[in-house]
Write an enzyme that holds these catalytic residues in place. Sequence first.
Site, PDB file in Angstrom:
ATOM      1  N   SER A  19       0.872  -1.185   0.000  1.00  0.00           N
ATOM      2  CA  SER A  19       0.000   0.000   0.000  1.00  0.00           C
ATOM      3  C   SER A  19       0.900   1.223   0.000  1.00  0.00           C
ATOM      4  CB  SER A  19      -0.847  -0.015   1.283  1.00  0.00           C
ATOM      5  OG  SER A  19      -1.409   1.244   1.533  1.00  0.00           O
ATOM      6  N   TYR A  25      -2.282  -1.031  10.519  1.00  0.00           N
ATOM      7  CA  TYR A  25      -2.226  -1.165   9.052  1.00  0.00           C
ATOM      8  C   TYR A  25      -0.879  -0.675   8.519  1.00  0.00           C
ATOM      9  CZ  TYR A  25      -4.008  -0.942   4.218  1.00  0.00           C
ATOM     10  OH  TYR A  25      -4.213  -1.115   2.864  1.00  0.00           O
TER      11      TYR A  25
HETATM   12  P1  NAD Z   1     -11.611  -6.115  -0.006  1.00  0.00           P
HETATM   13  O1  NAD Z   1     -12.213  -5.927   1.343  1.00  0.00           O
HETATM   14  O2  NAD Z   1     -12.459  -5.852  -1.225  1.00  0.00           O
HETATM   15  O3  NAD Z   1     -10.976  -7.585  -0.110  1.00  0.00           O
HETATM   16  C1  NAD Z   1     -10.295  -8.189   0.958  1.00  0.00           C
HETATM   17  C2  NAD Z   1     -10.246  -9.677   0.742  1.00  0.00           C
HETATM   18  O4  NAD Z   1      -9.563 -10.275   1.860  1.00  0.00           O
HETATM   19  C3  NAD Z   1     -11.635 -10.331   0.668  1.00  0.00           C
HETATM   20  O5  NAD Z   1     -11.614 -11.341  -0.312  1.00  0.00           O
HETATM   21  C4  NAD Z   1     -11.791 -10.924   2.062  1.00  0.00           C
HETATM   22  O6  NAD Z   1     -12.670 -12.050   2.100  1.00  0.00           O
HETATM   23  C5  NAD Z   1     -10.354 -11.346   2.352  1.00  0.00           C
HETATM   24  N1  NAD Z   1     -10.102 -11.588   3.774  1.00  0.00           N
HETATM   25  C6  NAD Z   1     -10.290 -10.760   4.825  1.00  0.00           C
HETATM   26  N2  NAD Z   1      -9.981 -11.385   5.979  1.00  0.00           N
HETATM   27  C7  NAD Z   1      -9.586 -12.638   5.647  1.00  0.00           C
HETATM   28  C8  NAD Z   1      -9.144 -13.787   6.384  1.00  0.00           C
HETATM   29  N3  NAD Z   1      -9.041 -13.767   7.735  1.00  0.00           N
HETATM   30  N4  NAD Z   1      -8.844 -14.909   5.710  1.00  0.00           N
HETATM   31  C9  NAD Z   1      -8.960 -14.953   4.354  1.00  0.00           C
HETATM   32  N5  NAD Z   1      -9.358 -13.910   3.606  1.00  0.00           N
HETATM   33  C10 NAD Z   1      -9.669 -12.774   4.248  1.00  0.00           C
HETATM   34  O7  NAD Z   1     -10.331  -5.164  -0.022  1.00  0.00           O
HETATM   35  P2  NAD Z   1      -9.403  -4.635  -1.209  1.00  0.00           P
HETATM   36  O8  NAD Z   1      -9.602  -3.165  -1.241  1.00  0.00           O
HETATM   37  O9  NAD Z   1      -9.536  -5.431  -2.442  1.00  0.00           O
HETATM   38  O10 NAD Z   1      -7.952  -4.914  -0.544  1.00  0.00           O
HETATM   39  C11 NAD Z   1      -7.090  -5.974  -0.934  1.00  0.00           C
HETATM   40  C12 NAD Z   1      -5.678  -5.640  -0.484  1.00  0.00           C
HETATM   41  O11 NAD Z   1      -5.269  -4.408  -1.080  1.00  0.00           O
HETATM   42  C13 NAD Z   1      -5.506  -5.461   1.027  1.00  0.00           C
HETATM   43  O12 NAD Z   1      -4.270  -6.024   1.431  1.00  0.00           O
HETATM   44  C14 NAD Z   1      -5.483  -3.944   1.184  1.00  0.00           C
HETATM   45  O13 NAD Z   1      -4.753  -3.557   2.336  1.00  0.00           O
HETATM   46  C15 NAD Z   1      -4.761  -3.548  -0.082  1.00  0.00           C
HETATM   47  N6  NAD Z   1      -4.972  -2.154  -0.492  1.00  0.00           N
HETATM   48  C16 NAD Z   1      -6.234  -1.691  -0.783  1.00  0.00           C
HETATM   49  C17 NAD Z   1      -6.380  -0.361  -1.170  1.00  0.00           C
HETATM   50  C18 NAD Z   1      -7.740   0.230  -1.512  1.00  0.00           C
HETATM   51  O14 NAD Z   1      -7.848   1.452  -1.631  1.00  0.00           O
HETATM   52  N7  NAD Z   1      -8.781  -0.546  -1.712  1.00  0.00           N
HETATM   53  C19 NAD Z   1      -5.257   0.477  -1.236  1.00  0.00           C
HETATM   54  C20 NAD Z   1      -4.005  -0.057  -0.940  1.00  0.00           C
HETATM   55  C21 NAD Z   1      -3.872  -1.373  -0.565  1.00  0.00           C
END
Ligand code: NAD
Length: 262
Positions: A144, A157
């Site tokens: 991130s 985080y």
């Molecule tokens: P999201 O909430 O849409 O997806 C998260 C996924 O993780 C889901 O499939 C959920 O079921 C899974 N998950 C959560 N807890 C779990 C567990 N205990 N065991 C197994 N699976 C689990 O979120 P996203 O926005 O797609 O984020 C995905 C990654 O990208 C994360 O690591 C997040 O930190 C990172 N990220 C997101 C953003 C953003 O703006 N959306 C920015 C930077 C980084």
Amino acid sequence: MGILTGKTAVITGSTSGIGLAYARAMAKAGANIVLNGMGKPEDIEKERSSIEADFKVKAVHSPADMTKPAEIAGMVALGEKTFGSVDVLVNNAGIQFVAPIEDFPIEKWDAIIAINLSSAFHGIRAAVPGMKKRGWGRIINTASAHSLVASPFKSAYVSAKHGIAGLTKTVALEVATHKITCNCISPGYVWTPLVEKQIPDTMKARNMTKEQVINDVLLDAQPTKEFVTVEQVAALAVYLCSDDASQITGANLSMDGGWTAA
Ligand code: NAD
């Protein structure tokens, strides 16, 4: 033939958002897919079967909980048993919690460190022996912008994401002579259902228009004032799997509309 035809990709947290986009992009490139993540069984089955139908590959779902080391090893074993190998491991599962440090719930700290950081350690630990044996592998971690800079109230985080960046570099050095690369991708704000769902509540809470919420709240840190798309993040991950990317390792690749340049 895609660049990943005959290969298998395990993507954690791929039932939603960025993870699902990685899974679909890697399937499009020819990989068989191990999906992972939470959700309603019927929704997960819909995503799994549409990957198979759309891209003519095989896909299975592992329900492994990323807080449980044995289940994470089991997810990698499922990929090896079902498809014969795990060639690409994408550590992507993640959660967020926002609170001042003195009020930060201990169980939220533990869960974020487990899901956003330790799960990657457990997955890599399980997948590397097979990659070394076959002499090829790609490990991609979703970090991130918060792996490079901090924001207040996100102690767990930011710590986990800085940790992922360090883990990425360490693993890259350890596997460098085995044709295995390990990199992380550091998105800024990505347009996912998670982000989209916050907008109506924020509009109400702050008495703002949708445009004000997007530009003055969500995209305050992002100079382009545009969201990253899940497809853009996924395309970078597929590129990292290509032969052209074989000398990119240990890198932390920003895709944040200029956030961390400021
Ligand atoms: P999201 O909430 O849409 O997806 C998260 C996924 O993780 C889901 O499939 C959920 O079921 C899974 N998950 C959560 N807890 C779990 C567990 N205990 N065991 C197994 N699976 C689990 O979120 P996203 O926005 O797609 O984020 C995905 C990654 O990208 C994360 O690591 C997040 O930190 C990172 N990220 C997101 C953003 C953003 O703006 N959306 C920015 C930077 C980084």
